[in-house]
Every structure is written in structure tokens, then in C-alpha cells.
Scaffold this motif. Structure first.
Motif, PDB file in Angstrom:
ATOM      1  N   ARG A  75      31.568  22.832 -14.530  1.00  0.00           N
ATOM      2  CA  ARG A  75      30.837  21.868 -13.700  1.00  0.00           C
ATOM      3  C   ARG A  75      30.924  20.462 -14.293  1.00  0.00           C
ATOM      4  NH1 ARG A  75      26.277  19.229 -13.680  1.00  0.00           N
ATOM      5  NH2 ARG A  75      25.598  20.131 -15.673  1.00  0.00           N
ATOM      6  N   ARG A  76      30.751  20.360 -15.618  1.00  0.00           N
ATOM      7  CA  ARG A  76      30.785  19.046 -16.261  1.00  0.00           C
ATOM      8  C   ARG A  76      32.189  18.434 -16.207  1.00  0.00           C
ATOM      9  NH1 ARG A  76      27.294  19.790 -21.872  1.00  0.00           N
ATOM     10  NH2 ARG A  76      25.411  20.720 -20.949  1.00  0.00           N
ATOM     11  N   ILE A  77      33.214  19.267 -16.364  1.00  0.00           N
ATOM     12  CA  ILE A  77      34.585  18.748 -16.311  1.00  0.00           C
ATOM     13  C   ILE A  77      34.886  18.191 -14.919  1.00  0.00           C
ATOM     14  CG2 ILE A  77      37.024  19.381 -16.400  1.00  0.00           C
ATOM     15  CD1 ILE A  77      36.329  21.386 -18.577  1.00  0.00           C
ATOM     16  N   VAL A  78      34.515  18.939 -13.898  1.00  0.00           N
ATOM     17  CA  VAL A  78      34.764  18.481 -12.525  1.00  0.00           C
ATOM     18  C   VAL A  78      34.050  17.157 -12.267  1.00  0.00           C
ATOM     19  CG1 VAL A  78      34.380  18.995 -10.088  1.00  0.00           C
ATOM     20  CG2 VAL A  78      35.181  20.792 -11.634  1.00  0.00           C
ATOM     21  N   GLU A  79      32.797  17.050 -12.677  1.00  0.00           N
ATOM     22  CA  GLU A  79      32.053  15.802 -12.491  1.00  0.00           C
ATOM     23  C   GLU A  79      32.722  14.636 -13.208  1.00  0.00           C
ATOM     24  OE1 GLU A  79      28.057  16.335 -13.763  1.00  0.00           O
ATOM     25  OE2 GLU A  79      27.446  17.522 -12.008  1.00  0.00           O
ATOM     26  N   SER A  80      33.153  14.876 -14.439  1.00  0.00           N
ATOM     27  CA  SER A  80      33.757  13.804 -15.235  1.00  0.00           C
ATOM     28  C   SER A  80      35.087  13.351 -14.648  1.00  0.00           C
ATOM     29  CB  SER A  80      33.950  14.271 -16.681  1.00  0.00           C
ATOM     30  OG  SER A  80      34.507  13.258 -17.469  1.00  0.00           O
ATOM     31  N   ILE A  81      35.919  14.295 -14.213  1.00  0.00           N
ATOM     32  CA  ILE A  81      37.221  13.913 -13.665  1.00  0.00           C
ATOM     33  C   ILE A  81      37.058  13.225 -12.317  1.00  0.00           C
ATOM     34  CG2 ILE A  81      39.419  14.799 -12.822  1.00  0.00           C
ATOM     35  CD1 ILE A  81      39.411  16.847 -14.967  1.00  0.00           C
ATOM     36  N   GLU A  82      36.116  13.668 -11.520  1.00  0.00           N
ATOM     37  CA  GLU A  82      35.888  12.984 -10.240  1.00  0.00           C
ATOM     38  C   GLU A  82      35.401  11.556 -10.474  1.00  0.00           C
ATOM     39  OE1 GLU A  82      33.345  15.495  -7.949  1.00  0.00           O
ATOM     40  OE2 GLU A  82      35.000  16.820  -7.336  1.00  0.00           O
ATOM     41  N   LEU A  83      34.625  11.340 -11.529  1.00  0.00           N
ATOM     42  CA  LEU A  83      34.230   9.982 -11.890  1.00  0.00           C
ATOM     43  C   LEU A  83      35.455   9.166 -12.293  1.00  0.00           C
ATOM     44  CD1 LEU A  83      32.138   7.787 -12.558  1.00  0.00           C
ATOM     45  CD2 LEU A  83      31.889   8.841 -14.818  1.00  0.00           C
ATOM     46  N   ALA A  84      36.359   9.779 -13.090  1.00  0.00           N
ATOM     47  CA  ALA A  84      37.588   9.091 -13.487  1.00  0.00           C
ATOM     48  C   ALA A  84      38.459   8.773 -12.271  1.00  0.00           C
ATOM     49  CB  ALA A  84      38.362   9.940 -14.488  1.00  0.00           C
ATOM     50  N   MET A  85      38.462   9.650 -11.283  1.00  0.00           N
ATOM     51  CA  MET A  85      39.231   9.392 -10.063  1.00  0.00           C
ATOM     52  C   MET A  85      38.632   8.228  -9.285  1.00  0.00           C
ATOM     53  SD  MET A  85      40.123  13.296  -8.841  1.00  0.00           S
ATOM     54  CE  MET A  85      41.176  12.786  -7.479  1.00  0.00           C
ATOM     55  N   SER A  86      37.300   8.144  -9.264  1.00  0.00           N
ATOM     56  CA  SER A  86      36.652   7.022  -8.571  1.00  0.00           C
ATOM     57  C   SER A  86      36.934   5.697  -9.267  1.00  0.00           C
ATOM     58  CB  SER A  86      35.139   7.265  -8.480  1.00  0.00           C
ATOM     59  OG  SER A  86      34.537   7.167  -9.772  1.00  0.00           O
ATOM     60  N   GLN A  87      37.224   5.753 -10.563  1.00  0.00           N
ATOM     61  CA  GLN A  87      37.564   4.546 -11.332  1.00  0.00           C
ATOM     62  C   GLN A  87      39.072   4.283 -11.330  1.00  0.00           C
ATOM     63  OE1 GLN A  87      35.918   5.551 -15.160  1.00  0.00           O
ATOM     64  NE2 GLN A  87      33.820   5.077 -14.558  1.00  0.00           N
ATOM     65  N   GLU A  88      39.815   5.098 -10.578  1.00  0.00           N
ATOM     66  CA  GLU A  88      41.270   4.982 -10.463  1.00  0.00           C
ATOM     67  C   GLU A  88      41.973   5.149 -11.812  1.00  0.00           C
ATOM     68  OE1 GLU A  88      42.273   1.405  -8.407  1.00  0.00           O
ATOM     69  OE2 GLU A  88      41.539   2.146  -6.480  1.00  0.00           O
ATOM     70  N   LEU A  89      41.389   6.004 -12.648  1.00  0.00           N
ATOM     71  CA  LEU A  89      42.018   6.365 -13.908  1.00  0.00           C
ATOM     72  C   LEU A  89      42.840   7.640 -13.776  1.00  0.00           C
ATOM     73  CD1 LEU A  89      38.996   5.698 -16.304  1.00  0.00           C
ATOM     74  CD2 LEU A  89      41.064   4.301 -16.098  1.00  0.00           C
ATOM     75  N   VAL A  90      42.526   8.437 -12.745  1.00  0.00           N
ATOM     76  CA  VAL A  90      43.177   9.726 -12.519  1.00  0.00           C
ATOM     77  C   VAL A  90      43.453   9.850 -11.023  1.00  0.00           C
ATOM     78  CG1 VAL A  90      42.896  12.230 -12.621  1.00  0.00           C
ATOM     79  CG2 VAL A  90      42.051  10.819 -14.493  1.00  0.00           C
ATOM     80  N   SER A  91      44.622  10.405 -10.696  1.00  0.00           N
ATOM     81  CA  SER A  91      44.958  10.599  -9.282  1.00  0.00           C
ATOM     82  C   SER A  91      44.881  12.051  -8.843  1.00  0.00           C
ATOM     83  CB  SER A  91      46.362  10.054  -9.000  1.00  0.00           C
ATOM     84  OG  SER A  91      47.326  10.750  -9.763  1.00  0.00           O
ATOM     85  N   GLY A  92      44.889  12.975  -9.766  1.00  0.00           N
ATOM     86  CA  GLY A  92      44.800  14.394  -9.452  1.00  0.00           C
ATOM     87  C   GLY A  92      44.603  15.185 -10.726  1.00  0.00           C
ATOM     88  N   TYR A  93      44.184  16.445 -10.600  1.00  0.00           N
ATOM     89  CA  TYR A  93      43.894  17.206 -11.817  1.00  0.00           C
ATOM     90  C   TYR A  93      43.972  18.698 -11.581  1.00  0.00           C
ATOM     91  CZ  TYR A  93      39.219  18.276  -9.952  1.00  0.00           C
ATOM     92  OH  TYR A  93      38.177  18.737  -9.191  1.00  0.00           O
ATOM     93  N   ARG A  94      44.106  19.410 -12.707  1.00  0.00           N
ATOM     94  CA  ARG A  94      43.978  20.864 -12.764  1.00  0.00           C
ATOM     95  C   ARG A  94      43.142  21.209 -13.989  1.00  0.00           C
ATOM     96  NH1 ARG A  94      49.472  23.159 -13.819  1.00  0.00           N
ATOM     97  NH2 ARG A  94      48.435  25.172 -13.703  1.00  0.00           N
ATOM     98  N   ILE A  95      42.379  22.259 -13.873  1.00  0.00           N
ATOM     99  CA  ILE A  95      41.614  22.796 -15.004  1.00  0.00           C
ATOM    100  C   ILE A  95      42.208  24.153 -15.340  1.00  0.00           C
ATOM    101  CG2 ILE A  95      39.353  23.501 -15.870  1.00  0.00           C
ATOM    102  CD1 ILE A  95      38.125  21.611 -13.774  1.00  0.00           C
ATOM    103  N   LEU A  96      42.692  24.303 -16.561  1.00  0.00           N
ATOM    104  CA  LEU A  96      43.402  25.513 -16.950  1.00  0.00           C
ATOM    105  C   LEU A  96      42.702  26.182 -18.129  1.00  0.00           C
ATOM    106  CD1 LEU A  96      45.843  27.393 -16.706  1.00  0.00           C
ATOM    107  CD2 LEU A  96      47.147  25.771 -18.096  1.00  0.00           C
TER     108      LEU A  96
END
Length: 330
Positions: free
Chosen positions: A25-46
Motif C-alpha cells: 500500500r505504501r509503495i503504491v501511494e509513494s509511486i503515484e505521488l512520484a507520477m503526479s510530480q512527473e518523476l515516474v511514467s509507469g511502474y511495476r512492483i516485483l
């Protein structure tokens, strides 16, 4: 302007079932925040399950069913953290690979800061647990170990042991993991010319389970440090290390025997001097031993050079950052 990078978060784990859902849950929240800041365009959790026996895999199954960007890999048995990470690196397809532990001691909210640091031109960003919530018998050996690694390798990081790191994916085309070398990826990358940075990260006390590392890790860590020192400094020129020891032995043994020969002749040149009997002199045997060891080291170094020349690894001799050509070239 180029698009932000994609990210694969690789999480090796062993018996961490109670923490997995909250971590996810915390990883998803953090990456979605990074996406909103245009630091990340897509992701996978492995998640890479390294032979867990506590129901971790069942939890990973549920997470993959409920979240399309989550995947899991289950190893047949416990192969060790380096093997789990190497498996995750091989499966990762993001432009950036972030590694972190599954015990909630690493805080996923730091992911945007890792991405910002990479955007500044770094190729590897290592976390530094400046305030560490662990007992002294873990923090003290770790502090000594970190100083030794920095001093011997020249990669000046405060926390080589921290598992929370971010890497550009291309690094793993040149850096291969085996044994317990996962903590030295920044050192191996720096030896190939990649730029290494560090950020302070928040560290939490363990909430569930127990640490997977004991006192044996200290011994293994120092042995691995010797391995890294050899790999980064002498992997392509082993004779420079082994041969240097051999030449030193030959020099000491030869000098000692020369001195003993001079004394043997001198004491027999004058009647009032007591003759020197070499077989009664301990240093004579030390010199012979030094000569033999020196010759063996020199021979071993030459054999190592021969092996290196005929078994070159499948990687380029140097790490190329960029290639440019004239636009008028046909």
C-alpha cells in the motif's frame, strides 16, 4: 523533453508475511505521488519470495490479483538475498530499478527523492540510515564495515549495507551478482565508471518477525570485502596483485641469502672470526621459504593472467557512456 522513466521496485523477502500488504500500500501511494510530480511514467512492483514458509507467497498471490502492476516470483528454496535480487534484476524491465527490504524498516515515501536524485545525473543512489533503529551489536560492526569499504574501494558512502537503493537498469548489463555481493553493487558500478550518490533515508524499527542476519554476517562481510577489493582492482590484471607478493618474497629471500653469503665468505677470510654455519642459522631457512613462496606467487600470478586472457567475461572492457558521430558522415 524526454518522458520520465519507468520504475521496477524489486523486493526480496523471506518470511515477511505480516508486513507485505502494508508495504505494498505504501509503495503504491509513494509511486503515484512520484507520477503526479512527473518523476515516474509507469511502474511495476516485483516481490521475490526467497523460499518463505510463513504464508508470504499466498499474500503475494492476493496482491497480484488485486493490483495489475504487481508481480511475484517464488524461488524453489532459500537461495540467499543476492540470488533473489539477481532474479528480480533479470525480470525488471523499468528504466530504473529500486530495491528495498520487505520488513517496513525502509520507508517507501523516500522513492520520489530517489527519483529526483537520479534526475540530477546520478546512476546509482544509495540510502543512508543516518538515524538507525537497530541494537548496538548491529550498528557498531556496520559502522566499522562501512568505513573499511569506503577506505579500500574509494566509494565514499556512509551506509554500504543499506538495501534501499535506486539504479539505472543498464548497470546490470555490466554488474553481475553472486554469493553475498548485493551490498557492493554501488562499488562494482563505480568501478565501471557509473556515478554514485547517496541520500539520507528514514529508518524504522522492525515491527514484525526477526532479523535474518546474525554474527556470521560480519565474517562473511569482511571476506566479501576482500573479494570486492580484488574484483574492482585486479580482476583484469591478477599478476599485479599476486605477482607483487611474489616479487616481494623473491626480493626479501634473495637479499637475505646475499647477506648470508657475504657473511659466510667474510667469516672464513679471517682466522680470528668464528665461521658462520648456514644450517645453524634460522634466517637461512626463512630466506629459502621466502624464495619458494615468492616463486610460487609469481607462477600463480602468471597462470591467473593466462586464465583471464582466455576466459574473458561477456561484457565490454570499458563502460561506454555515449557515442557521437558527425551528422555529415555517410
Amino acid at each position: 523533453m524526454s518522458a520520465p522513466p519507468t520504475v521496477t521496485v524489486v523486493i526480496p523477502l523471506l518470511n515477511e508475511q505480516p508486513s507485505l500488504e502494508e508495504l505494498h500500500r505504501r509503495i503504491v501511494e509513494s509511486i503515484e505521488l512520484a507520477m503526479s510530480q512527473e518523476l515516474v511514467s509507469g511502474y511495476r512492483i516485483l516481490f521475490v519470495d526467497d523460499g518463505s514458509t510463513d504464508g508470504s507467497w499466498e499474500t503475494i498471490r492476493r496482491l497480484t490479483r488485486s493490483h495489475p502492476m504487481t508481480e511475484g516470483i517464488r524461488l524453489r528454496r532459500n537461495f540467499g538475498k543476492a540470488a533473489a535480487l539477481a532474479t528480480g534484476f533479470a525480470a525488471a524491465d523499468g528504466d530504473v530499478v529500486i530495491t528495498m527490504d520487505a520488513d517496513l524498516q525502509d520507508d517507501p515515501k523516500e522513492i520520489p527523492r530517489f527519483m529526483s536524485q537520479l534526475a540530477e545525473g546520478f546512476d546509482v543512489v544509495s540510502g543512508w540510515k543516518q538515524v538507525r533503529n537497530d541494537p548496538w551489536h548491529k550498528t557498531l560492526p556496520s559502522a566499522v564495515f562501512n568505513r573499511l569499504v569506503s577506505r579500500l574501494t574509494g566509494v565514499m558512502l556512509n551506509d554500504h549495507n543499506c538495501g534501499f537503493k535506486a539504479y539505472r537498469r543498464e548497470i546490470f548489463d555490466e554488474v553481475k551478482l553472486y554469493g553475498e555481493l548485493h551490498r557492493f553493487v554501488p562499488v562494482l558500478a563505480a568501478a565501471r565508471g557509473w556515478r554514485v550518490g547517496e541520500i539520507v533515508v528514514e529508518h524504522h524499527a522492525r515491527q514484525f518477525g526477526r532479523s535474518k542476519y546474525g554474527l556470521s554476517r560480519i565474517v562473511k562481510g569482511f571476506l566479501d570485502l576482500l573479494t570486492i577489493y580484488f574484483l574492482t582492482g585486479f580482476a583484469q590484471r591478477p599478476l599485479h596483485l599476486i605477482g607483487s607478493a611474489g616479487l616481494l618474497g623473491l626480493l626479501l629471500g634473495g637479499s637475505g641469502l646475499t647477506w648470508l653469503t657475504f657473511r659466510w665468505v667474510w667469516t672464513r677470510s679471517f682466522a680470528d672470526l668464528e665461521p658462520l654455519h648456514l644450517h645453524e642459522t634460522a634466517i637461512f631457512y626463512y630466506c629459502i621459504t621466502a624464495l619458494l613462496l615468492g616463486a610460487q606467487c609469481l607462477s600463480a600470478g602468471l597462470i591467473a593472467e593466462l586464465i583471464t586472457s582466455v576466459t574473458q567475461p561477456d561484457r565490454p572492457p570499458a563502460s561506454v557512456a555515449e557515442v557521437i558521430r558527425s551528422e555529415t558522415r555517410s
